[in-house]
Scaffold this motif. Structure first.
Motif, PDB file in Angstrom:
ATOM      1  N   TRP A   1      59.178  11.640  47.989  1.00  0.00           N
ATOM      2  CA  TRP A   1      58.410  11.749  46.974  1.00  0.00           C
ATOM      3  C   TRP A   1      59.156  10.587  46.128  1.00  0.00           C
ATOM      4  CZ3 TRP A   1      59.628  13.580  42.143  1.00  0.00           C
ATOM      5  CH2 TRP A   1      58.885  13.297  40.733  1.00  0.00           C
ATOM      6  N   CYS A   2      60.371  11.014  46.330  1.00  0.00           N
ATOM      7  CA  CYS A   2      61.756  10.560  45.195  1.00  0.00           C
ATOM      8  C   CYS A   2      62.335   9.207  45.340  1.00  0.00           C
ATOM      9  CB  CYS A   2      63.328  11.665  45.098  1.00  0.00           C
ATOM     10  SG  CYS A   2      62.574  13.372  45.004  1.00  0.00           S
TER      11      CYS A   2
ATOM     12  N   VAL B   1      60.217   7.298  47.005  1.00  0.00           N
ATOM     13  CA  VAL B   1      58.822   6.316  46.863  1.00  0.00           C
ATOM     14  C   VAL B   1      59.649   5.928  44.740  1.00  0.00           C
ATOM     15  CG1 VAL B   1      56.479   6.018  45.703  1.00  0.00           C
ATOM     16  CG2 VAL B   1      57.152   7.406  48.051  1.00  0.00           C
ATOM     17  N   ARG B   2      60.168   6.674  44.496  1.00  0.00           N
ATOM     18  CA  ARG B   2      59.988   7.154  42.427  1.00  0.00           C
ATOM     19  C   ARG B   2      61.213   6.066  42.477  1.00  0.00           C
ATOM     20  NH1 ARG B   2      58.556  10.383  39.479  1.00  0.00           N
ATOM     21  NH2 ARG B   2      59.362   9.209  37.795  1.00  0.00           N
TER      22      ARG B   2
ATOM     23  N   LEU C   1      62.586   3.718  44.587  1.00  0.00           N
ATOM     24  CA  LEU C   1      62.200   2.198  45.247  1.00  0.00           C
ATOM     25  C   LEU C   1      61.656   2.129  44.056  1.00  0.00           C
ATOM     26  CD1 LEU C   1      61.999   0.433  47.532  1.00  0.00           C
ATOM     27  CD2 LEU C   1      60.505   1.216  48.647  1.00  0.00           C
ATOM     28  N   ALA C   2      60.417   2.595  43.511  1.00  0.00           N
ATOM     29  CA  ALA C   2      59.506   1.627  42.313  1.00  0.00           C
ATOM     30  C   ALA C   2      59.963   1.969  41.515  1.00  0.00           C
ATOM     31  CB  ALA C   2      58.439   2.547  41.957  1.00  0.00           C
ATOM     32  N   TRP C   3      61.870   2.388  40.919  1.00  0.00           N
ATOM     33  CA  TRP C   3      62.740   2.134  39.789  1.00  0.00           C
ATOM     34  C   TRP C   3      63.299   0.702  39.577  1.00  0.00           C
ATOM     35  CZ3 TRP C   3      68.328   3.166  40.224  1.00  0.00           C
ATOM     36  CH2 TRP C   3      68.690   3.305  38.278  1.00  0.00           C
TER      37      TRP C   3
ATOM     38  N   TRP D   1      63.586  -1.059  42.460  1.00  0.00           N
ATOM     39  CA  TRP D   1      63.297  -2.525  43.073  1.00  0.00           C
ATOM     40  C   TRP D   1      61.226  -3.446  42.327  1.00  0.00           C
ATOM     41  CZ3 TRP D   1      64.970  -6.394  45.720  1.00  0.00           C
ATOM     42  CH2 TRP D   1      64.889  -6.957  46.137  1.00  0.00           C
ATOM     43  N   TRP D   2      60.302  -2.241  42.996  1.00  0.00           N
ATOM     44  CA  TRP D   2      58.997  -3.079  42.529  1.00  0.00           C
ATOM     45  C   TRP D   2      58.268  -2.542  41.077  1.00  0.00           C
ATOM     46  CZ3 TRP D   2      56.946   1.597  46.074  1.00  0.00           C
ATOM     47  CH2 TRP D   2      56.973   1.415  47.348  1.00  0.00           C
ATOM     48  N   ARG D   3      59.713  -2.260  40.126  1.00  0.00           N
ATOM     49  CA  ARG D   3      58.770  -1.839  38.448  1.00  0.00           C
ATOM     50  C   ARG D   3      59.552  -3.840  37.987  1.00  0.00           C
ATOM     51  NH1 ARG D   3      61.193  -0.492  33.760  1.00  0.00           N
ATOM     52  NH2 ARG D   3      59.824   0.388  32.121  1.00  0.00           N
TER      53      ARG D   3
ATOM     54  N   ARG E   1      61.001  -5.916  39.266  1.00  0.00           N
ATOM     55  CA  ARG E   1      60.055  -7.843  40.404  1.00  0.00           C
ATOM     56  C   ARG E   1      59.275  -7.852  39.550  1.00  0.00           C
ATOM     57  NH1 ARG E   1      61.709  -9.603  44.105  1.00  0.00           N
ATOM     58  NH2 ARG E   1      59.850 -10.621  44.950  1.00  0.00           N
ATOM     59  N   ARG E   2      58.543  -6.715  39.329  1.00  0.00           N
ATOM     60  CA  ARG E   2      56.678  -7.005  38.471  1.00  0.00           C
ATOM     61  C   ARG E   2      57.176  -6.975  37.171  1.00  0.00           C
ATOM     62  NH1 ARG E   2      54.442  -3.544  34.978  1.00  0.00           N
ATOM     63  NH2 ARG E   2      55.438  -1.886  35.290  1.00  0.00           N
TER      64      ARG E   2
END
Length: 547
Positions: free
Chosen positions: A40-41, A43-44, A46-48, A50-52, A54-55
């Motif tokens: 979970w950490c 993923v969080r 990675l979202a903070w 990389w994904w976010r 780039r979005r």
């Protein structure tokens, strides 16, 4: 055939045996829980990281914005460091006021390559430059709280936690309580403190040139000491000697905070037991202890009716707070600000009040040395209004110094002390035809705006005080486009304090001295908190009237 009792006994014996053979897998369950938590950490993170980003980058680029690409958690830190090194590797020519390429190399480079509204990266956060004055005014007006100030949390509290860092109702309450301390009549009462500090400065300089020979002085530390003394006297009155120690500590804290700002993209950096972090914490504790002692003495004096020197900022602030608490309204509305809040405001007095005026006076002396014709015009006005008396000017005399005011405004434009302001969207917002998603930083590069030829004309990087002859509102094409003290409801509450102090200091210096640049001077403006002369400001002083 076994009886029912025997059967039950056998089943019980069998169950017990099974339990002993295969105990409940608690360790395996804990491992699974730990693995799930780590996943979970991950993923969080990675979202903070990389994904976010780039979005958000895709959303901005889909609307035509261009800029640097997001490549790592450090954002544009490496590019910033490289451009800063290149900018600082060479000084500017004497007489050149085009300081934005040297003082803000990243933003100057990005806007040149990708347009005025361009994207850079502050760690994983996209940062968009906003340079159109109309849009800057809209962001800073912030009537409905749509654009928030950036929160640097622990780092900002090390420096101050006053009005400038507050939001919402708490900001409104602090502003209501603080405003009376900066009313014109109150500022007039502080002029004797301004005059006392300026008189000490010019008398010390007169001693340096008493034999008729010119003397070289680095006016940058001189102005820091002057404005530190002014803040100490104006803020604490009879306790100004204690205030001097706070001024010294806050000056060191500014330098440490600026260093730490460059490492904000490293998660948890401020909590590491580094030498810098330990020193920042030590300074913050010492400043708070000193301020608590001064405030406690003043509060006791106010309660007993024996307060002296209540024209100083601390006395006025405490008095206004007591009046607010006695006012009409609900208990919540009447609740004043706490001692910790007062400490935060006192720390802000030092950070904003001392630094802004010291850099303004320093750059004014440097620029007037580069433009002796304007130095002569300003001096002639001072002598016409004040005469040759050694008596410090009063408010009415200062208000008649029209040329001096124009000079100070033009220096504020060319050498804006705080080079940029930043805000952040906390929900989707449309600005200038672009829809910004939540979590985008808006960079308002004030120094670049003040040098924009589309706003100020082809002579935007030239020293022309006459552009302010008819006031700020008519000085630029897209008026108003002059933001040295911010704009809107959050305009710096101390701007009149700073300008009165600068007028007093400059008038008394012009009255007694002529000055020029020393051969040792290197023209190297660079932001270190405020826009400072990187290698000092060496000026040759001459007693007025001597060859």
């Amino acid at each position: 055939m076994a009886s029912s009792g025997e059967t039950t006994a056998l089943l019980g014996s069998s169950s017990a045996g099974d339990a002993q053979a295969a105990p409940f897998p608690w360790k395996l369950l804990l491992v699974l829980y730990a693995a799930a938590a780590l996943a979970w950490c991950a993923v969080r993170v990675l979202a903070w990281a990389w994904w976010r980003p780039r979005r958000l980058g895709r959303v901005l680029r889909s609307q035509g914005l261009r800029g640097t690409a997001y490549r790592s958690l450090a954002g544009d830190a490496r590019l910033t460091q490289r451009l800063n090194r290149e900018a600082r590797s060479r000084p500017m020519p004497l007489g050149c006021h085009d300081v934005a390429p040297r003082a803000m190399p990243l933003f100057h480079h990005t806007m040149k390559e990708h347009g005025k509204t361009s994207i850079t990266w502050f760690g994983p956060v996209p940062r968009v430059t906003i340079t159109e004055p109309e849009l800057v005014r809209e962001v800073l007006s912030n009537k409905f709280g749509h654009y928030e100030k950036l929160k640097f949390g622990r780092l900002q509290r090390m420096l101050h936690n006053g009005l400038g860092s507050l939001e919402g109702e708490k900001w409104a309450k602090h502003r209501r309580i603080i405003n009376p301390a900066f009313h014109l009549e109150k500022l007039k009462g502080m002029l004797p403190a301004f005059a006392a500090c300026c008189t000490e400065l010019v008398q010390r300089w007169e001693g340096l040139v008493a034999d008729g020979q010119p003397c070289e002085v680095d006016v940058w530390p001189e102005m820091q000491n002057l404005t530190g003394d002014v803040i100490s006297r104006a803020a604490f009155g009879s306790s100004y000697l204690e205030g001097r120690r706070i001024f010294q500590l806050q000056g060191e804290q500014v330098q440490l905070v600026v260093q730490a700002m460059h490492k904000l993209h490293i998660p948890g950096h401020l909590y590491l037991p580094t030498k810098t972090n330990r020193r920042m914490k030590q300074i913050a504790s010492e400043v708070e202890e000193l301020l608590k002692g001064i405030i406690a003495k003043r509060e006791n004096a106010l309660r007993s009716g024996s307060a002296a020197g209540d024209d100083d900022l601390l006395g006025l602030l405490l008095e206004s707070n007591m009046e607010h608490c006695r006012g009409d309204g609900s208990d919540a509305a009447r609740a004043g600000i706490t001692t910790d809040d007062v400490i935060g405001e006192c720390k802000l007095f030092y950070f904003a009040g001392m630094e802004t005026t010291s850099v303004l006076l320093t750059w004014t002396m440097v620029v007037l040395s580069m433009h002796p014709d304007w130095q002569h015009r300003a001096r002639e006005e001072v002598l016409h209004v004040l005469g040759h008396t050694t008596t410090a000017p009063d408010y009415d005399a200062l208000s008649r110094l029209r040329i001096v005011t124009m000079v100070l405004y033009e220096v504020l434009r060319l050498y804006t002390p705080l080079t940029a302001l930043q805000r952040q969207t906390y929900k989707p917002m449309e600005l200038g035809g672009v829809r910004y998603p939540a979590g985008v930083m808006l960079m308002l590069p004030l120094l670049c705006i003040h040098h924009d030829k589309d706003v100020w004309g082809p002579d935007a990087s030239e020293f022309r005080p006459e552009r302010f002859a008819e006031g700020v509102s008519k000085a630029s094409r897209d008026a108003p486009a002059f933001f040295p003290f911010g704009w809107g409801p959050r305009t710096c509450v101390g701007q009149n304090f700073a300008l009165l102090e600068a007028k007093m200091g400059l008038a008394m210096i012009l009255q007694r001295f002529a000055f020029e640049l020393s051969p040792a001077y290197t023209h190297a403006p660079f932001p270190h908190g405020m826009l400072q002369p990187e290698h000092g400001a060496q000026i040759v002083l001459r007693a007025r009237g001597l060859p």
